[in-house]
Design an enzyme around this catalytic site. Structure first.
Site, PDB file in Angstrom:
ATOM      1  N   GLU A 291       7.452  -4.464 -15.281  1.00  0.00           N
ATOM      2  CA  GLU A 291       6.001  -4.543 -15.090  1.00  0.00           C
ATOM      3  C   GLU A 291       5.356  -5.878 -15.416  1.00  0.00           C
ATOM      4  O   GLU A 291       4.167  -5.923 -15.751  1.00  0.00           O
ATOM      5  CB  GLU A 291       5.323  -3.459 -15.942  1.00  0.00           C
ATOM      6  CG  GLU A 291       5.422  -3.673 -17.461  1.00  0.00           C
ATOM      7  CD  GLU A 291       6.593  -2.982 -18.134  1.00  0.00           C
ATOM      8  OE1 GLU A 291       6.548  -2.785 -19.361  1.00  0.00           O
ATOM      9  OE2 GLU A 291       7.567  -2.629 -17.420  1.00  0.00           O
ATOM     10  N   ASN A 292       6.085  -6.994 -15.345  1.00  0.00           N
ATOM     11  CA  ASN A 292       5.485  -8.299 -15.667  1.00  0.00           C
ATOM     12  C   ASN A 292       4.059  -8.367 -15.120  1.00  0.00           C
ATOM     13  O   ASN A 292       3.815  -8.053 -13.957  1.00  0.00           O
ATOM     14  CB  ASN A 292       6.301  -9.434 -15.028  1.00  0.00           C
ATOM     15  CG  ASN A 292       7.786  -9.247 -15.223  1.00  0.00           C
ATOM     16  OD1 ASN A 292       8.279  -9.182 -16.327  1.00  0.00           O
ATOM     17  ND2 ASN A 292       8.502  -9.121 -14.120  1.00  0.00           N
ATOM     18  N   GLU A 325       4.965   1.157 -12.499  1.00  0.00           N
ATOM     19  CA  GLU A 325       4.810  -0.251 -12.904  1.00  0.00           C
ATOM     20  C   GLU A 325       3.346  -0.686 -12.897  1.00  0.00           C
ATOM     21  O   GLU A 325       2.923  -1.475 -13.742  1.00  0.00           O
ATOM     22  CB  GLU A 325       5.625  -1.165 -11.980  1.00  0.00           C
ATOM     23  CG  GLU A 325       7.118  -0.874 -11.939  1.00  0.00           C
ATOM     24  CD  GLU A 325       7.766  -0.721 -13.304  1.00  0.00           C
ATOM     25  OE1 GLU A 325       7.358  -1.427 -14.248  1.00  0.00           O
ATOM     26  OE2 GLU A 325       8.675   0.117 -13.436  1.00  0.00           O
ATOM     27  N   HIS A 328       1.464   0.333 -15.952  1.00  0.00           N
ATOM     28  CA  HIS A 328       1.762  -0.570 -17.077  1.00  0.00           C
ATOM     29  C   HIS A 328       0.792  -1.755 -17.147  1.00  0.00           C
ATOM     30  O   HIS A 328       0.644  -2.361 -18.202  1.00  0.00           O
ATOM     31  CB  HIS A 328       3.165  -1.158 -16.918  1.00  0.00           C
ATOM     32  CG  HIS A 328       4.246  -0.329 -17.530  1.00  0.00           C
ATOM     33  ND1 HIS A 328       4.219   0.122 -18.830  1.00  0.00           N
ATOM     34  CD2 HIS A 328       5.435   0.104 -17.013  1.00  0.00           C
ATOM     35  CE1 HIS A 328       5.332   0.791 -19.092  1.00  0.00           C
ATOM     36  NE2 HIS A 328       6.086   0.796 -18.005  1.00  0.00           N
TER      37      HIS A 328
END
Length: 883
Positions: A291-292, A325, A328
């Site tokens: 999840e950058n 993701e 997040h």
């Protein structure tokens, strides 16, 4: 928590609550990271300039580095160089580099640490690493990509690699002019530069400064990439993929991402704070996705979807991963746990949110029904082992952290949130979530902060109720006895799959939300918060606990009540979730000695008229669990169990058929596929013949001969009932297909063949060079379906152990997964001893949890067989299944 500084050797780190933390004498505020990857040398040159607040008078600074060569460092304060050549020392145990300088820097000052370094573009799928792919012309291309979570940012640049040490990041990437450079933020500017290492003219891509964030969320990508974009959301949303992939297959994820971001903004009450959202398919990726912030990285198959070549289950998986993701971006990225024992705050919530949003976007998928067979059963299965761990698990050092990315943090964490949202009501729950996010935006939290916000929103004492669920291991089984006069007596005890709970393991009293279903509806107010208690029911003719199975417990009824519930199911008094959960509970309780396996087999036999996919999924799953435990028993008994499963599924499989059309709903497609596959692999002659015909046409080039929903089943039948010719055909298909989903299907099926020579060929693929390291678990799937394959897998592991450890260092997550795959399918005492003997003299640090869970799983099967071996044989004989 407040970080404290203990008087310890600062190179070794500080020990707080047993955690290995960096000294708190300086606090990072901003990083300027410059990286230049070299695709020929497979290295990268870097410079990092870190702006620091000096919290205590200091003459040294310690930070994290791993496999980085430091060439030079300089420390400045107040515009003056404090030390141009500090003394540098490294502690390999704590992965810290210490810089000692000559004069002290006073408390309250600002300081700047500049470090020049070189790192490896490694092939471990960790830190700043290399990923390879095939170009359309057959040549190999390379991407430089990153995976920092949990503790691998230190492989990419020297940093304070702890989640609570948030800072701002300004990134510059230097690369050849034809390459795309991506990071968390959007591009601020570009200019030409001379490469220091090669002298060539390259471009320097400067990215805008990020908000405050943790090091594990920093991301870099450099390489040749194709891109599609949508402006359906407030900021640009893109999907990237390397040249070998069809970028148009990213369209589903792209459109879903734009809609999901808008939806989460509304639900969470906070705008997505970054100027863009990129998603990229990475050919070598250890996890499913990461999840950058602003640059989410994915396995190719979890982002790109070819709807013509992929089945309904694959589409659902892609949707779930994308929505996980993106959740997040708020839960984890905007608000971050202060230490890894709070990992569940990230993962449990993102898991819950992905199901919640999937249900809104795709109501026809009925995902909350699937949730009972998926997340809930996964959580209860792992948590029924002695070697499970609490949701909030104390982790002290880097090599322990990877081990908790498991079904407890994800599945049990999400089940706790589903339970509390049912208890409080969804609207109140989400109001509490909004308060939590607003209060702690750009900060770090502990579990108590979430409970506090939910308490504020609900007026209920949430922490009091929920602490027991997150701080303690395990869950209860609630035993129901009936006392007449419309009263039920309930008793809770710790549930262990091995069926041998000791008094000292049964001290915790859980607050059990009973969810009592009667003909009058569901009472969500009743709680069993003591060991034993009695409750009134409106009528003894029908009641069921744990309505829709939103509670985290198993229910043990008397055989008579279970029979009545079976009748109630036929009368339509139970929801799909109720029927599914009831079957799951009965199966799990039998395997641990709370009932006889014969009773469960009879219960399953009575569900033949069931109409719902999810219930059938659980029925088949429970028969499969018995067959897995009995896998090394007498052939006659194994054949009898297969015959029972065939009788259970065959009529239904023929009734629904295996023709697929556009009119079939999402669930109907999966239902047909599941029944077709199960009946065929259990020996249904008509289905086997149909599969063989489809296979022949498909391999001759007729792509329409096998529908994507049943491709895996057709391949599996071809191998189970075929020979070398079929094996060669599937292997060739794997080698020539360019579709990742098709290739994965082939890889997962190859091990189905029991021919000793073909088993060895499949094992040879694990390290043979043509299967990427990220996929080496796939050929093991088919091998685990038969005794010959299971034995061969263990032998292969013992013979290749040194290479396995070299490829998958214990501190990373993959080794634990592989150890579990190689050992957990055994069922006998002799096999257990063999595994224990092999690992007796091994250093199990980094995968000890996976090994312990695997051994526990084997022990549970041993005790189940000891209890019910004769019982199952007798039932099969009585019911005419030839044993």
């Amino acid at each position: 928590m407040c970080r404290t500084h203990a008087a310890a050797d600062v190179a070794s780190g500080v020990n707080v609550h047993g955690r290995e933390l960096l000294p708190a004498n300086v606090i990072p505020r901003h990083y300027h990271v410059t990286l230049e990857p070299d695709f020929k040398k497979l290295t990268f040159d870097g410079t990092v300039i870190i702006d620091l607040d000096v919290a205590e008078e200091s003459e040294s600074i310690s930070l994290h580095t791993l496999e980085l060569d430091i060439h030079a460092a300089k420390i400045s304060s107040g515009g003056q160089v404090v030390s141009a050549t500090p003394k540098i020392s490294y502690n390999a145990d704590t992965q810290t580099t210490k810089f000692d300088f000559l004069s002290k820097v006073s408390k309250g000052n600002k300081a700047q640490l500049e470090i020049k370094f070189t790192g490896q573009l490694n092939d471990k799928m960790a830190g700043f690493y290399r990923s390879t792919y095939k170009n359309p012309d057959g040549t190999e291309g390379i991407l430089a990509v990153s995976q920092m979570e949990p503790t691998d940012a230190r492989r990419a640049f020297p940093c304070f690699d702890e989640p609570s040490l948030k800072a701002e990041f300004t990134v510059t990437l230097i690369a050849d002019k034809n390459l795309t450079c991506l990071s968390n933020m959007d591009v601020a500017s570009e200019n030409d530069v001379q490469s220091e290492s090669t002298g060539a003219t390259k471009k320097a891509v400067h990215f805008n400064k990020s908000p405050l964030m943790s090091t594990y969320l920093v991301a870099f990508v450099v390489g040749e990439l194709n891109c599609i974009e949508t402006n359906d959301f407030r900021v640009p949303v893109r999907v990237y993929a390397p040249p070998g992939q069809n970028i148009e297959h990213g369209r589903f994820s792209l459109d879903l991402a734009a809609k999901t971001l808008a939806f989460y903004e509304k639900v969470f009450g906070i705008d997505f704070p970054l100027p863009k959202m990129d998603q990229i398919a990475i050919p070598d990726f250890a996890q499913g996705a990461m999840e950058n912030w602003g640059l989410v990285t994915y396995r190719v198959v979890d982002l790109l979807l070819d709807e013509k070549a992929s089945g309904a289950a694959t589409k659902e998986r892609v949707a779930e991963v994308v929505q996980h993701e993106l959740a997040h971006q708020w839960f984890g990225n905007l608000v971050t746990m202060d230490w890894w024992d709070g990992l569940w705050l990230n993962e449990g919530f993102a898991t819950w949110a992905s199901w919640y949003s999937c249900n809104v976007f795709f109501p026809e998928w009925k995902v909350w029904e699937t949730y009972v067979t998926d997340n809930l059963q996964r959580a209860l299965a792992l948590d029924s082992l002695r070697s499970s761990h609490p949701i909030e698990v104390p982790v002290k050092k880097a090599d322990e952290i990877n081990q908790i990315f498991d079904a407890i943090s994800y599945s049990k964490g999400s089940c706790v949130l589903r339970m509390i949202s049912t208890y409080l009501g969804e609207d109140v729950f989400l109001e509490g979530v909004r308060r939590y996010l607003k209060k702690h935006a750009y900060g770090n939290t502990q579990t108590g902060d979430l409970w506090s916000s939910l308490s504020e929103a609900s007026g209920k004492s949430v922490e009091e109720v929920m602490d027991v669920w997150t701080k303690h291991i395990g869950f209860p089984v609630v035993t129901v006895s009936e006392a007449g006069d419309n009263t039920i007596q309930l008793k809770q005890n710790r549930f262990l799959r091995t069926g041998d709970t000791k008094p000292e393991e049964d001290q915790v009293i859980f607050p059990v939300f009973l969810g009592l279903r009667t003909k009058e509806g569901v009472d969500e107010e009743l709680t069993l918060n003591k060991r034993e208690d009695s409750f009134k029911v409106p009528s003894n003719d029908f009641f069921k606990l744990n309505a829709n199975h939103t509670g985290i417990y198993r229910t043990s009824y008397t055989p008579e009540r279970l029979e009545k519930l079976g009748v109630a199911a036929k009368q339509g008094l139970l929801s799909v979730e109720d029927r599914t959960g009831m079957i799951a509970d009965a199966g799990a309780l039998a395997s641990s000695g709370y009932g006889k396996t014969s009773g469960v087999l009879s219960l399953l036999k009575g569900f033949g008229s069931e109409t719902e996919f999810v219930v059938w999924n659980e029925l088949i799953s429970r028969v499969s669990a018995v067959r897995s435990a009995w896998l090394f028993e007498d052939q006659a008994v194994r054949d009898g169990l297969e015959a029972f499963q065939l009788e259970l599924v065959s009529d239904k499989a023929h009734q629904v058929g295996w023709e697929f059309s556009d009119k079939d709903g999402h669930i109907e497609q999966q239902f047909k596929a599941m029944l077709f596959g199960n009946a065929g692999l259990c020996g249904d002659k008509k289905i086997i013949q149909a599969a063989k015909e489809m296979f022949t046409k498909y391999m001759a080039g007729d792509q329409s001969a096998v529908h994507p929903n049943i491709r895996g089943s057709v391949f599996s039948m071809a191998l189970k009932y075929g020979g070398k010719e079929e094996y060669e055909a599937i292997l060739n298909f794997y080698r020539t297909s360019t579709n990742p989903d098709e290739r994965n299907t082939a890889l997962r099926c190859l091990g189905r063949s029991k021919d000793p020579e073909l088993i060895q060929r499949t094992l040879g693929m694990l390290f043979g060079g043509e299967v990427k390291d990220q996929d080496i678990y796939m050929p093991t799937a088919g091998l685990r379906s038969h005794p010959e394959g299971i034995k061969a897998l263990f032998v292969w592991m013992t013979e290749n152990w040194d290479e396995l450890v070299k490829r998958f260092p214990p501190a990373l997550s993959m080794l634990g997964t592989m150890v579990s795959i190689f050992t957990s399918s055994f069922t006998t005492k002799e096999q257990l001893l063999e595994v224990e003997k092999f690992f007796k003299d091994k250093n199990t640090s980094g995968y000890e949890m996976s090994l312990a869970q695997s051994l526990d799983s084997v022990r549970s099967k041993i005790s189940w067989l000891e209890r019910d071996r004769a019982d199952v044989a007798a039932w099969l004989k009585e019911n005419g299944y030839g044993a």
